[in-house]
Design a protein around this motif. Structure first.
Motif, mmCIF file in Angstrom:
data_model
loop_
_atom_site.group_PDB
_atom_site.id
_atom_site.type_symbol
_atom_site.label_atom_id
_atom_site.label_comp_id
_atom_site.label_asym_id
_atom_site.label_seq_id
_atom_site.Cartn_x
_atom_site.Cartn_y
_atom_site.Cartn_z
ATOM 1 N N MET A 66 -2.601 1.718 -2.881
ATOM 2 C CA MET A 66 -3.716 0.789 -2.991
ATOM 3 C C MET A 66 -3.144 -0.556 -1.951
ATOM 4 O O MET A 66 -2.245 -1.112 -1.967
ATOM 5 C CB MET A 66 -3.837 0.180 -4.322
ATOM 6 C CG MET A 66 -4.138 1.335 -5.387
ATOM 7 S SD MET A 66 -4.440 0.710 -7.119
ATOM 8 C CE MET A 66 -2.751 0.090 -7.493
ATOM 9 N N LEU A 67 -4.407 -1.155 -1.658
ATOM 10 C CA LEU A 67 -4.291 -2.436 -1.075
ATOM 11 C C LEU A 67 -4.022 -3.614 -1.976
ATOM 12 O O LEU A 67 -4.607 -3.479 -2.992
ATOM 13 C CB LEU A 67 -5.618 -2.742 -0.042
ATOM 14 C CG LEU A 67 -5.824 -1.829 1.056
ATOM 15 C CD1 LEU A 67 -7.155 -2.207 1.512
ATOM 16 C CD2 LEU A 67 -4.869 -2.033 2.101
ATOM 17 N N GLU A 69 0.837 -1.129 0.097
ATOM 18 C CA GLU A 69 0.019 0.056 0.080
ATOM 19 C C GLU A 69 0.827 1.296 -0.022
ATOM 20 O O GLU A 69 0.569 2.098 -0.777
ATOM 21 C CB GLU A 69 -1.016 -0.034 1.306
ATOM 22 C CG GLU A 69 -2.019 1.046 1.241
ATOM 23 C CD GLU A 69 -2.769 1.002 2.510
ATOM 24 O OE1 GLU A 69 -3.820 1.918 2.361
ATOM 25 O OE2 GLU A 69 -2.696 0.407 3.333
#
Length: 275
Positions: free
Chosen positions: A214-215, A209
């Protein structure tokens, strides 16, 4: 009494609030964690020595001596509804704040990830026989970056100490609140299935992340299946070895995850190339 708290709370989670504060006598700045007593005890007991969330204070005392561990000052329990744990505070921001603003260079991001590994290695070095200390709560909200660039691990109420009773059930319940950063075995396994690879998994999610914004998983179902988006898809200027190691951290099988030493080596190579 001794400390003045600044309102409102900086952060709030079930049973605990975090405040900035100041020592009235010395004017030193501090963190004050306020724990609701009703959330502290296990079972029916209200014995202060068995208060689960005060593991935070116990862990900070046992693990001190490393720059990634905030300096524990005092636990204040006057028998009221709230129990306080006081830490020395430095200027800075939590990692989540930096992530939301995307204000860190790649070199700084890699330095943060390196320091996080150093902190986990310090914790894991505390052993009693085959039992290893664990952090079990690594996420952007539990990482503080000082203005001088020092990275501190901040929440220790889920930590496991090798010579003390485990708080596995509480750690499992809290992991459900932060599922994106919690390994499969932490959310679903038994205490004997949890070890250093559990912290490595969380580090991998934070690394992914921090580097991409982003995950790694599009949704919870994909996470449950171990189906993450390939890190290479983010078009990062990172060595393939580091990309592969971060992706390996996300394996459902804990035995397939890399060691902290291997991750540290890959990070150092990436930082030397970037420098």
């Amino acid at each position: 009494g001794v400390y003045t708290l600044t309102m409102p709370a900086v952060a709030q989670e079930p049973g605990v609030s975090l405040y900035r504060g100041e020592d009235r006598e010395t004017q030193d700045i501090v963190w004050v964690k306020a724990y609701q007593r009703d959330m502290l005890a296990t079972g029916s007991t209200r014995d202060v020595d068995k208060l689960v969330l005060l593991r935070d204070a116990v862990a900070l005392r046992h693990l001190r001596g490393h720059r990634s561990i905030p300096e524990y000052l005092v636990r204040d329990d006057t028998g009221g509804e709230v129990v306080y744990v006081v830490l020395r505070r430095e200027a800075g921001q939590f990692l989540r704040w930096h992530m939301e603003r995307d204000n860190l260079s790649l070199a700084t991001r890699l330095a943060i990830l390196t320091q996080l590994l150093d902190g986990l290695a310090h914790i894991h070095a505390h052993r009693d026989g085959n039992r290893t200390a664990l952090y079990r709560d690594l996420r952007p909200e539990s990482v503080f970056v000082t203005s001088s660039g020092v990275v501190q691990l901040f929440n220790f109420d889920c930590s496991r100490l090798p010579a003390a009773a485990t708080t596995h059930e509480y750690a499992r319940q809290k992991a459900a609140l932060w599922q994106a950063y919690a390994s499969y075995e932490l959310r679903n396994g038994t205490p004997d299935q949890i070890g250093p690879p559990t912290d490595v998994y969380s580090w991998g999610v934070v690394a992914y992340e921090l580097l991409t914004g982003m995950l790694p998983y599009p949704d919870k179902k994909a996470q449950a299946r171990g189906e993450f988006t390939a890190l290479v898809a983010a078009n990062l200027a990172l060595p393939a070895a580091l990309v592969a190691q971060i992706e390996q951290c996300l394996r459902l099988d804990a035995d397939q995850r890399p060691t902290i030493a291997a991750l540290h080596h890959a990070l150092e190579e990436a930082r030397s190339v970037g420098g």
